[in-house]
Design an enzyme around this catalytic site. Structure first.
Site, PDB file in Angstrom:
ATOM      1  NE  ARG A 118     -67.140  54.339   8.415  1.00 30.63           N
ATOM      2  CZ  ARG A 118     -67.133  53.128   7.878  1.00 30.63           C
ATOM      3  NH1 ARG A 118     -66.379  52.916   6.992  1.00 30.63           N
ATOM      4  NH2 ARG A 118     -67.772  52.129   8.346  1.00 30.63           N
ATOM      5  CE  LYS A 140     -71.866  76.121  14.846  1.00 23.47           C
ATOM      6  NZ  LYS A 140     -72.435  77.282  15.738  1.00 23.47           N
ATOM      7  CD  GLU A 182     -78.108  85.297  11.614  1.00 22.08           C
ATOM      8  OE1 GLU A 182     -77.248  85.651  12.297  1.00 22.08           O
ATOM      9  OE2 GLU A 182     -79.081  84.605  11.911  1.00 22.08           O
ATOM     10  CE  LYS A 224     -70.037  80.989  10.159  1.00 27.84           C
ATOM     11  NZ  LYS A 224     -71.493  80.263  10.344  1.00 27.84           N
ATOM     12  CD  GLU A 234     -70.977  77.542  19.149  1.00 23.49           C
ATOM     13  OE1 GLU A 234     -70.936  77.391  17.712  1.00 23.49           O
ATOM     14  OE2 GLU A 234     -71.545  77.863  19.943  1.00 23.49           O
ATOM     15  NE  ARG A 239     -69.162  78.097  13.986  1.00 25.74           N
ATOM     16  CZ  ARG A 239     -69.008  77.499  13.193  1.00 25.74           C
ATOM     17  NH1 ARG A 239     -68.012  76.469  13.030  1.00 25.74           N
ATOM     18  NH2 ARG A 239     -69.825  77.560  12.193  1.00 25.74           N
ATOM     19  CG  ASN A 243     -74.412  81.283  19.012  1.00 30.14           C
ATOM     20  OD1 ASN A 243     -74.700  81.143  17.901  1.00 30.14           O
ATOM     21  ND2 ASN A 243     -73.559  80.515  19.892  1.00 30.14           N
ATOM     22  CG  HIS A 246     -78.454  83.686  17.409  1.00 33.38           C
ATOM     23  ND1 HIS A 246     -78.123  84.894  16.832  1.00 33.38           N
ATOM     24  CD2 HIS A 246     -78.758  83.042  16.124  1.00 33.38           C
ATOM     25  CE1 HIS A 246     -77.832  84.899  15.553  1.00 33.38           C
ATOM     26  NE2 HIS A 246     -78.276  83.887  15.057  1.00 33.38           N
ATOM     27  CG  HIS A 250     -82.288  80.202  19.361  1.00 35.72           C
ATOM     28  ND1 HIS A 250     -80.932  79.599  19.731  1.00 35.72           N
ATOM     29  CD2 HIS A 250     -82.137  80.344  17.971  1.00 35.72           C
ATOM     30  CE1 HIS A 250     -80.118  79.853  18.455  1.00 35.72           C
ATOM     31  NE2 HIS A 250     -80.930  79.999  17.473  1.00 35.72           N
ATOM     32  CG  HIS A 263     -82.745  82.215  12.528  1.00 40.56           C
ATOM     33  ND1 HIS A 263     -82.746  81.749  14.141  1.00 40.56           N
ATOM     34  CD2 HIS A 263     -81.549  82.544  12.186  1.00 40.56           C
ATOM     35  CE1 HIS A 263     -81.696  81.990  14.314  1.00 40.56           C
ATOM     36  NE2 HIS A 263     -80.908  82.382  13.411  1.00 40.56           N
TER      37      HIS A 263
END
Ligand code: NAD
Ligand code: GLY
Length: 361
Positions: A118, A140, A182, A224, A234, A239, A243, A246, A250, A263
């Protein structure tokens, strides 16, 4: 140098240094004096950094696992391999697992740490530029599913992010440029000072000038860290600004079946599209158009496979996991260094952007 991600009891330090690889065992030993340790890398890094890891192992006595290298292994199966390893080696709730690698290793191992018993402590050692300026910070974690990228995961903040720019010496140029995308992204969301810094020091950073690059990484990480501290999961929209570029990126990656494009390379195109769309949608003030045009000239161009027509790419945007209420959300530039989320951009303008920037039909 040290930057703190302020998250109350889950706050943690990000250590950024240059050529002090030998100092990791002392740092980790101080933070986790009694803990059992596992370190997970991939097979490429195990080969490249075998002697360093052997030195660290002498001091830290960790259990070591190398997982296969590549985005295609960012799966539940590899995640299971890591969890299985932690169980077999007898790690307990006080143990710590170290992720040594780029964003793929970091995401898989972070997710394993989030679920093992956990949740146990995780330390991130990012070895790519992308992982340094982005993925190692912010918690993340996750793996891909055949239906999409990063669809299974959890927020699990690390206890320490320890980075050393010396790792970049062995990074292939193509990976460096993809990671740089990035860093460049923070010019649009990290305030006027970051915008000016990237504008001024772009050439030096791209040429690998160490001082400029270290400062670029430091600024990116600080931006960041502040964003994550203010909107960890987010939800407030802050946050989501990270993106930038992005939504387009994507769609490009999906249209190419995630093949032949990294990416970060897709993000390079995505940032140019976002700027073009910002001009069309009117989020960029007239007075700033020239500065944006000058900055855009600097965005590196990566070779990219054949893309479908603009309307097909537009359709691909609607399958993004970040979409909500059936609406596309674009992060578009406003005044230099700032961006805004816009939910009601006309389809016609998006198609015009795709045709203009990507040369599509
Ligand atoms: P990666 O982890 O696949 O690394 C790229 C390649 O470089 C790999 O072949 C790797 O073995 C190699 N490599 C790593 N470090 C090296 C070094 N120092 N020297 C030589 N080779 C080295 O890719 P990446 O670009 O680091 O990360 C991409 C992943 O990150 C994607 O899965 C993406 O979804 C994820 N990501 C996550 C977040 C987040 O917030 N968690 C943010 C952005 C991206
Ligand atoms: N890479 C975007 C984020 O961490 O939110």
């Amino acid at each position: 140098m040290q930057i703190i991600v302020h998250l109350g009891p889950r706050s943690y330090p990000i250590i950024l240094q240059n050529n002090a690889l030998g100092s990791f065992p002392a740092r980790l030993g101080k933070l986790f004096p009694e803990s059992k340790i596992a370190l997970v890398a991939n097979t490429t890094l195990a080969r490249l950094y075998g002697p360093l890891l052997a030195l660290w192992k002498k001091e830290l006595r960790f259990d070591f696992l190398a997982i296969p290298d590549g985005e295609k292994y960012k799966t539940v199966d590899t995640w299971n391999l890591v969890v299985d390893f932690l169980l077999r080696k007898g790690l307990d709730r006080k143990s710590v697992v170290v992720a040594f690698g780029g964003g793929v290793v970091g995401d898989i191992v972070g997710f394993a740490a989030s679920a093992f018993l956990r949740g146990i402590a995780c330390v991130q050692i990012p070895t790519t530029l992308l992982a340094m300026v982005d993925s190692s910070v912010g918690g993340k974690t996750g793996v891909n599913h055949p239906l999409g990228k990063n669809l299974i995961g959890a927020f699990h903040q690390p206890s320490l992010v320890w980075m050393d720019s010396a790792f970049l010496k062995t990074l292939p140029r193509r990976e460096f440029v993809a990671g740089y995308a990035e860093l460049f992204k923070y010019a649009f969301v990290g305030g006027r000072s970051m915008f000016d810094f990237v504008n001024t020091h772009h050439d030096r950073m791209m040429a690998g000038d160490h001082t400029a690059l270290l400062e670029g990484i430091r600024r990116s990480v600080a931006i960041k860290a502040a964003v994550v501290a203010s909107d960890e999961k987010e939800v407030s929209g802050k946050r989501a600004l990270l993106n930038f570029g992005h939504t387009f990126a994507h769609a490009i990656e999906r249209a190419l079946g995630f093949k032949g494009v990294l990416h970060g390379e897709a993000v390079l195109f995505g940032m140019r599209c976002a700027c073009d769309l910002g001009m069309r949608a009117g989020t960029v003030p007239d007075a700033s158009r020239k500065v944006y045009a000058a900055l855009l000239e600097k965005v590196p161009r990566a070779p990219i496979g054949a893309l479908p027509d603009a309307h097909v790419l537009y359709g691909a945007m609607f399958t993004d996991k970040k979409i909500s209420g059936g609406k596309l959300h674009f992060v578009l530039p406003a005044k230099p260094g700032e961006s805004v989320v816009v939910n009601d951009v006309a389809e016609k303008q998006v198609l015009e952007t795709l045709r203009a920037v990507m040369n599509l039909k």
